[in-house]
Design a protein around this motif. Structure first.
Motif, PDB file in Angstrom:
ATOM      1  N   TYR A  93      25.508  17.030  68.015  1.00 19.86           N
ATOM      2  CA  TYR A  93      26.883  17.436  68.263  1.00 19.86           C
ATOM      3  C   TYR A  93      27.479  18.256  67.132  1.00 19.86           C
ATOM      4  N   ALA A  94      26.839  18.266  65.966  1.00 15.16           N
ATOM      5  CA  ALA A  94      27.321  19.127  64.878  1.00 15.16           C
ATOM      6  C   ALA A  94      27.166  20.592  65.286  1.00 15.16           C
ATOM      7  N   SER A  95      26.036  20.920  65.902  1.00 11.58           N
ATOM      8  CA  SER A  95      25.814  22.294  66.361  1.00 11.58           C
ATOM      9  C   SER A  95      26.679  22.623  67.577  1.00 11.58           C
ATOM     10  N   GLN A  96      26.815  21.673  68.490  1.00 11.60           N
ATOM     11  CA  GLN A  96      27.633  21.902  69.679  1.00 11.60           C
ATOM     12  C   GLN A  96      29.073  22.202  69.297  1.00 11.60           C
ATOM     13  N   SER A  97      29.617  21.382  68.423  1.00 10.15           N
ATOM     14  CA  SER A  97      30.997  21.581  67.987  1.00 10.15           C
ATOM     15  C   SER A  97      31.155  22.901  67.242  1.00 10.15           C
ATOM     16  N   ALA A 102      33.330  28.269  66.749  1.00  8.24           N
ATOM     17  CA  ALA A 102      33.078  29.677  66.431  1.00  8.24           C
ATOM     18  C   ALA A 102      33.671  30.591  67.492  1.00  8.24           C
ATOM     19  N   ASN A 103      33.621  30.160  68.753  1.00  8.36           N
ATOM     20  CA  ASN A 103      34.210  30.959  69.821  1.00  8.36           C
ATOM     21  C   ASN A 103      35.723  31.062  69.647  1.00  8.36           C
ATOM     22  N   LEU A 104      36.362  29.957  69.272  1.00  2.00           N
ATOM     23  CA  LEU A 104      37.801  29.970  69.020  1.00  2.00           C
ATOM     24  C   LEU A 104      38.130  30.920  67.874  1.00  2.00           C
ATOM     25  N   LEU A 105      37.370  30.827  66.796  1.00  3.33           N
ATOM     26  CA  LEU A 105      37.610  31.690  65.641  1.00  3.33           C
ATOM     27  C   LEU A 105      37.408  33.161  65.998  1.00  3.33           C
ATOM     28  N   TYR A 106      36.392  33.434  66.796  1.00  5.30           N
ATOM     29  CA  TYR A 106      36.143  34.814  67.231  1.00  5.30           C
ATOM     30  C   TYR A 106      37.342  35.348  68.005  1.00  5.30           C
ATOM     31  N   ASN A 107      37.852  34.545  68.927  1.00  9.58           N
ATOM     32  CA  ASN A 107      39.004  34.966  69.732  1.00  9.58           C
ATOM     33  C   ASN A 107      40.259  35.142  68.891  1.00  9.58           C
ATOM     34  N   GLN A 108      40.302  34.441  67.749  1.00  9.98           N
ATOM     35  CA  GLN A 108      41.445  34.567  66.836  1.00  9.98           C
ATOM     36  C   GLN A 108      41.259  35.741  65.878  1.00  9.98           C
ATOM     37  N   SER A 113      34.661  33.907  59.506  1.00 13.47           N
ATOM     38  CA  SER A 113      34.573  32.452  59.630  1.00 13.47           C
ATOM     39  C   SER A 113      33.649  32.072  60.781  1.00 13.47           C
ATOM     40  N   ALA A 114      33.745  32.821  61.883  1.00 15.86           N
ATOM     41  CA  ALA A 114      32.864  32.554  63.024  1.00 15.86           C
ATOM     42  C   ALA A 114      31.413  32.773  62.623  1.00 15.86           C
ATOM     43  N   LYS A 115      31.147  33.836  61.862  1.00 12.31           N
ATOM     44  CA  LYS A 115      29.783  34.111  61.405  1.00 12.31           C
ATOM     45  C   LYS A 115      29.272  32.993  60.505  1.00 12.31           C
ATOM     46  N   GLU A 116      30.127  32.495  59.634  1.00 12.90           N
ATOM     47  CA  GLU A 116      29.721  31.438  58.715  1.00 12.90           C
ATOM     48  C   GLU A 116      29.298  30.182  59.477  1.00 12.90           C
ATOM     49  N   ILE A 117      30.091  29.814  60.487  1.00  7.73           N
ATOM     50  CA  ILE A 117      29.787  28.615  61.268  1.00  7.73           C
ATOM     51  C   ILE A 117      28.502  28.809  62.072  1.00  7.73           C
ATOM     52  N   LEU A 118      28.365  29.967  62.686  1.00  7.98           N
ATOM     53  CA  LEU A 118      27.163  30.239  63.474  1.00  7.98           C
ATOM     54  C   LEU A 118      25.922  30.317  62.589  1.00  7.98           C
ATOM     55  N   ASP A 127      18.866  21.222  67.143  1.00  9.52           N
ATOM     56  CA  ASP A 127      18.560  21.396  68.557  1.00  9.52           C
ATOM     57  C   ASP A 127      18.128  22.844  68.790  1.00  9.52           C
ATOM     58  N   PRO A 128      16.891  23.082  69.232  1.00  2.00           N
ATOM     59  CA  PRO A 128      16.384  24.454  69.392  1.00  2.00           C
ATOM     60  C   PRO A 128      17.202  25.300  70.359  1.00  2.00           C
ATOM     61  N   GLY A 129      17.663  24.699  71.458  1.00  2.99           N
ATOM     62  CA  GLY A 129      18.437  25.457  72.433  1.00  2.99           C
ATOM     63  C   GLY A 129      19.773  25.922  71.876  1.00  2.99           C
ATOM     64  N   LEU A 130      20.467  25.038  71.179  1.00  3.02           N
ATOM     65  CA  LEU A 130      21.749  25.406  70.580  1.00  3.02           C
ATOM     66  C   LEU A 130      21.551  26.429  69.467  1.00  3.02           C
ATOM     67  N   LYS A 131      20.435  26.308  68.770  1.00  5.64           N
ATOM     68  CA  LYS A 131      20.110  27.290  67.728  1.00  5.64           C
ATOM     69  C   LYS A 131      19.898  28.664  68.358  1.00  5.64           C
ATOM     70  N   GLY A 132      19.233  28.698  69.518  1.00  7.15           N
ATOM     71  CA  GLY A 132      19.036  29.961  70.214  1.00  7.15           C
ATOM     72  C   GLY A 132      20.351  30.597  70.627  1.00  7.15           C
ATOM     73  N   LEU A 133      21.284  29.787  71.139  1.00  9.49           N
ATOM     74  CA  LEU A 133      22.600  30.304  71.515  1.00  9.49           C
ATOM     75  C   LEU A 133      23.342  30.851  70.303  1.00  9.49           C
ATOM     76  N   ALA A 134      23.231  30.145  69.179  1.00  8.26           N
ATOM     77  CA  ALA A 134      23.900  30.595  67.954  1.00  8.26           C
ATOM     78  C   ALA A 134      23.352  31.939  67.494  1.00  8.26           C
ATOM     79  N   VAL A 135      22.037  32.125  67.596  1.00  8.97           N
ATOM     80  CA  VAL A 135      21.417  33.397  67.215  1.00  8.97           C
ATOM     81  C   VAL A 135      21.981  34.542  68.057  1.00  8.97           C
ATOM     82  N   LEU A 136      22.071  34.342  69.364  1.00 11.49           N
ATOM     83  CA  LEU A 136      22.579  35.383  70.259  1.00 11.49           C
ATOM     84  C   LEU A 136      24.050  35.692  69.970  1.00 11.49           C
ATOM     85  N   ARG A 137      24.836  34.644  69.765  1.00 11.50           N
ATOM     86  CA  ARG A 137      26.274  34.848  69.528  1.00 11.50           C
ATOM     87  C   ARG A 137      26.507  35.521  68.179  1.00 11.50           C
TER      88      ARG A 137
END
Length: 227
Positions: A93-97, A102-108, A113-118, A127-137
């Motif tokens: 849940y650390a990665s999920q949160s 990061a999406n909120l920060l991006y929209n703001q 800051s969004a890059k730092e979190i991602l 979690d490999p799947g969440l890591k993959g999403l972070a790479v794309l974002r």
């Protein structure tokens, strides 16, 4: 000969402009959809917090993040994610949160800051799947900032094979932005082969290849030997 080269250059420029337009309209469809889904996941994460008797402190931190999302409070979201990462960084849940914050920060408009979190997720996420999403974002944000070399470096991060098609599609976008047509063709061709299980995404890549003059019927599907 010079006239031929000039015409070829104009054709390439036209191809690039078409692809950049395509990117603007469809480029982030997959990753943005994934982020929306993660907003729903955060609710599930909160439920998990409350169910885990050993994570009562995490439940309090989750409340802070949830309140931040409701109020669009970027500063509180950053603080909550920092606390979660410091105290429960090894948990999924650390990665999920982090992804949702990061999406909120991006929209703001707080892209750094969004890059730092991602970046934290790409480097420390378990979690490999969440890591993959972070790479794309993260690659999306770097492309927004025209930091193409770093975007390519991020896209070289090891992710599950299921993400290979999406990563290569994103890599193709970077090459288009750089004006590197041949590299874009190669990346999009790999993406097309790797997106057989995602027909809509594969068709989008096929459209991009068509603009570049590549006939997708000539591409060998992933896993099949070349003749």
């Amino acid at each position: 000969m010079a006239k031929h080269l000039k015409n070829l250059n104009l054709e390439e420029q036209e191809q690039l402009e078409q692809l950049k337009g395509f990117w603007a309209e469809y480029g982030r469809l997959i990753t943005l959809t994934a982020v929306v889904l993660l907003v729903v996941i955060v609710g599930w994460v909160g439920w998990q917090f409350w169910q885990n008797q050993q994570a009562r402190g995490a439940a309090v931190i989750y409340d802070k993040l949830n309140e931040a999302l409701v109020r669009n409070d970027a500063d509180q979201a950053k603080q909550a994610v920092t606390e979660i990462q410091e105290q429960y960084g090894r948990a999924t849940y650390a990665s999920q949160s982090a992804l949702v914050a990061a999406n909120l920060l991006y929209n703001q408009g707080q892209l750094d800051s969004a890059k730092e979190i991602l970046s934290w997720v790409t480097e420390h996420g378990r979690d490999p799947g969440l890591k993959g999403l972070a790479v794309l974002r993260l690659a999306d944000i770097l492309m927004d900032q025209k930091d193409y070399d770093r975007a390519l470096a991020v896209l070289a991060t090891e992710v599950p094979e299921a993400f290979a098609g999406l990563v290569n599609d994103k890599r193709g976008m970077v090459y288009v932005a750089q004006g590197k047509i041949e590299e874009a063709k190669a990346a999009y061709s790999q993406a097309y082969r790797g997106l057989a299980m995602l027909p809509e995404s594969q068709q989008m890549v096929a459209n991009k290849l068509s603009v570049l003059g590549v006939d997708v019927t000539t591409l060998v599907p992933a896993g099949e030997p070349r003749s």
